[in-house]
Motif scaffolding. Sequence first.
Motif, PDB file in Angstrom:
ATOM      1  N   GLU A 348       0.823  -1.203   0.000  1.00 11.92           N
ATOM      2  CA  GLU A 348       0.000   0.000   0.000  1.00 11.92           C
ATOM      3  C   GLU A 348       0.860   1.256   0.000  1.00 11.92           C
ATOM      4  O   GLU A 348       0.557   2.244  -0.674  1.00 11.92           O
ATOM      5  CB  GLU A 348      -0.929  -0.006   1.221  1.00 11.92           C
ATOM      6  N   ARG A 351       2.315   1.768  -3.470  1.00 13.13           N
ATOM      7  CA  ARG A 351       1.287   2.274  -4.392  1.00 13.13           C
ATOM      8  C   ARG A 351       0.996   3.742  -4.143  1.00 13.13           C
ATOM      9  O   ARG A 351       0.775   4.510  -5.084  1.00 13.13           O
ATOM     10  CB  ARG A 351       0.007   1.443  -4.225  1.00 13.13           C
ATOM     11  N   TRP A 352       1.002   4.123  -2.888  1.00 13.69           N
ATOM     12  CA  TRP A 352       0.765   5.533  -2.552  1.00 13.69           C
ATOM     13  C   TRP A 352       1.874   6.421  -3.110  1.00 13.69           C
ATOM     14  O   TRP A 352       1.614   7.484  -3.691  1.00 13.69           O
ATOM     15  CB  TRP A 352       0.678   5.663  -1.034  1.00 13.69           C
ATOM     16  N   ASN A 355       1.459   6.689  -6.927  1.00 11.56           N
ATOM     17  CA  ASN A 355       0.410   7.650  -7.288  1.00 11.56           C
ATOM     18  C   ASN A 355       0.900   9.079  -7.146  1.00 11.56           C
ATOM     19  O   ASN A 355       0.590   9.948  -7.979  1.00 11.56           O
ATOM     20  CB  ASN A 355      -0.823   7.423  -6.410  1.00 11.56           C
ATOM     21  N   ASN A 356       1.669   9.345  -6.085  1.00 18.15           N
ATOM     22  CA  ASN A 356       2.219  10.695  -5.893  1.00 18.15           C
ATOM     23  C   ASN A 356       3.170  11.066  -7.026  1.00 18.15           C
ATOM     24  O   ASN A 356       3.174  12.207  -7.511  1.00 18.15           O
ATOM     25  CB  ASN A 356       2.956  10.780  -4.555  1.00 18.15           C
ATOM     26  N   HIS A 358       3.163   9.846 -10.141  1.00 18.53           N
ATOM     27  CA  HIS A 358       2.354  10.070 -11.348  1.00 18.53           C
ATOM     28  C   HIS A 358       1.683  11.437 -11.305  1.00 18.53           C
ATOM     29  O   HIS A 358       1.662  12.171 -12.312  1.00 18.53           O
ATOM     30  CB  HIS A 358       1.293   8.976 -11.483  1.00 18.53           C
ATOM     31  N   THR A 359       1.146  11.783 -10.126  1.00 24.01           N
ATOM     32  CA  THR A 359       0.484  13.091  -9.982  1.00 24.01           C
ATOM     33  C   THR A 359       1.465  14.238 -10.214  1.00 24.01           C
ATOM     34  O   THR A 359       1.158  15.227 -10.903  1.00 24.01           O
ATOM     35  CB  THR A 359      -0.138  13.207  -8.575  1.00 24.01           C
ATOM     36  N   GLU A 362       2.190  14.527 -13.925  1.00 24.00           N
ATOM     37  CA  GLU A 362       1.078  15.133 -14.657  1.00 24.00           C
ATOM     38  C   GLU A 362       1.025  16.634 -14.448  1.00 24.00           C
ATOM     39  O   GLU A 362       0.664  17.393 -15.352  1.00 24.00           O
ATOM     40  CB  GLU A 362      -0.240  14.484 -14.199  1.00 24.00           C
ATOM     41  N   ILE A 383       8.993   6.341 -10.847  1.00 26.37           N
ATOM     42  CA  ILE A 383       7.845   5.532 -11.272  1.00 26.37           C
ATOM     43  C   ILE A 383       8.298   4.129 -11.646  1.00 26.37           C
ATOM     44  O   ILE A 383       7.681   3.128 -11.260  1.00 26.37           O
ATOM     45  CB  ILE A 383       7.119   6.214 -12.452  1.00 26.37           C
ATOM     46  N   ASP A 387       7.226   0.836  -9.614  1.00 29.71           N
ATOM     47  CA  ASP A 387       6.586  -0.268 -10.327  1.00 29.71           C
ATOM     48  C   ASP A 387       7.273  -1.590 -10.002  1.00 29.71           C
ATOM     49  O   ASP A 387       6.616  -2.612  -9.747  1.00 29.71           O
ATOM     50  CB  ASP A 387       6.624  -0.014 -11.845  1.00 29.71           C
TER      51      ASP A 387
END
Length: 461
Positions: A348, A351-352, A355-356, A358-359, A362, A383, A387
Amino acid sequence: MVGTRTLARLLARAQIAGAKVVLVGDPCQLPEIEAGGTFAGLQDRLGASRLISNRRQEAAWERATLAELRTGDPDRALDAYIAHDRIHHADSDDDARDLLVDKWMTARADGANVLMVAGRLADVDDLNRRARYVLWDESHIGEDLVMLGGRAFAVRDTVLALRNDYQLGLLNGTRGVVERIDTSRHEITLTTTSRQSLVVPFAYAEAGHLAHGYATTIHKAQGATVDRCYILADDTLTREHAYTALSRGRHGNELFIVAPDRREDERHAPEVENDPGDAVRQAIGRTTAKRMAVDQIEAQPMSRVTLFEQRRREADTIRARIGTGPPDPSRECRHLAEAVEREQDSLENARWRLNNAHTSLERLGPIGRRTHRVERRELERRITSFDAEITRHDQKLTELEASLAERGPGLRARRSWQHEHGSDLDRLQVLDRQIDHSQQLQQSMSRTVERGAERGLGIEL
């Protein structure tokens, strides 16, 4: 701790009402004050559900030592405390008490939840008095404002309720800090450890029901959990008292041994001064556990040796009849389940972080990715790394869950076997404990003979 007569009345009324009674306790802690032994006697006859894992003490050596003190060799347990510098001696009683209060004050200043414990009420009052003097001297408490029930109270004093008063919201053992003393309204305002504000009339304290809470008796401390516990030890400390007191602190429990009485009057003959540690060692080797009268009567006609042999033969017969059963994978299953939980947390977390990343990528947008090439590459590297980390955790988690599932049938088989032979296993546990106790008693008696021989005393058993 319920006495036999009281428990008998309770069980009789429960039987009339068709109620179920569940007894909860620990026969290795403080014994009943009245005639007792029923809890241990029922446990021996009926069996019991047991909590076998010590989750309070953080140090592995201390958990093992407490288990030794509980049902093993108290001498070995005391040696372990000595080896870890948990036993303190002083040249006089005053020095021992001052040392205890000094260590208590140091631990308190470090932010620890610390408690002083003694066997006698007089010793508890003395430790509280010394503690209050140090606290007042360092401005941790205010000046004494009232004298109630023979005790002085000041603002910021820690106090302990000694009697239930449901109208006031006070229960025996409630601990709090004095926030205000109103001499005109004859009231003391407390904030309890549960952050509850209570108003206590002077009359409650005047009746002797409010004491200082820096030190307490072992009976009051039973059931408490603190960071550190400091115990004033003397020859009144029995095995049950020692086990109860030394199991209060999470991070440490220490004994402070009072010195022997050094009289200054004239003696008619030379006297051997015993080491104060020897007195405590002998005291801890003494048990005050109660036994039911029926157990005493049943044990009288049979010699100790005959009883020991009879119990050993019965235990051997039970083992031959039920065997060892399927292997017990419960510990391994528990460790696997804990590993699964850790891997799930790590997964978890990864994954958190992914996500950070990727954000953040972006947010750069098309133009930002071209103009902030270094930041873009770092985010892309993270990333890729996250992964790969998630893939590793996924694989590890799958392996652990598969391993845990493989042991499921073995665990069910073991529990089925335990259920099938429940009464035999309970009886075997009782016999093993009685056999161990007999062996410890024999060893203790042998040591007594050896020590007597070393001192030139002829001791026969």
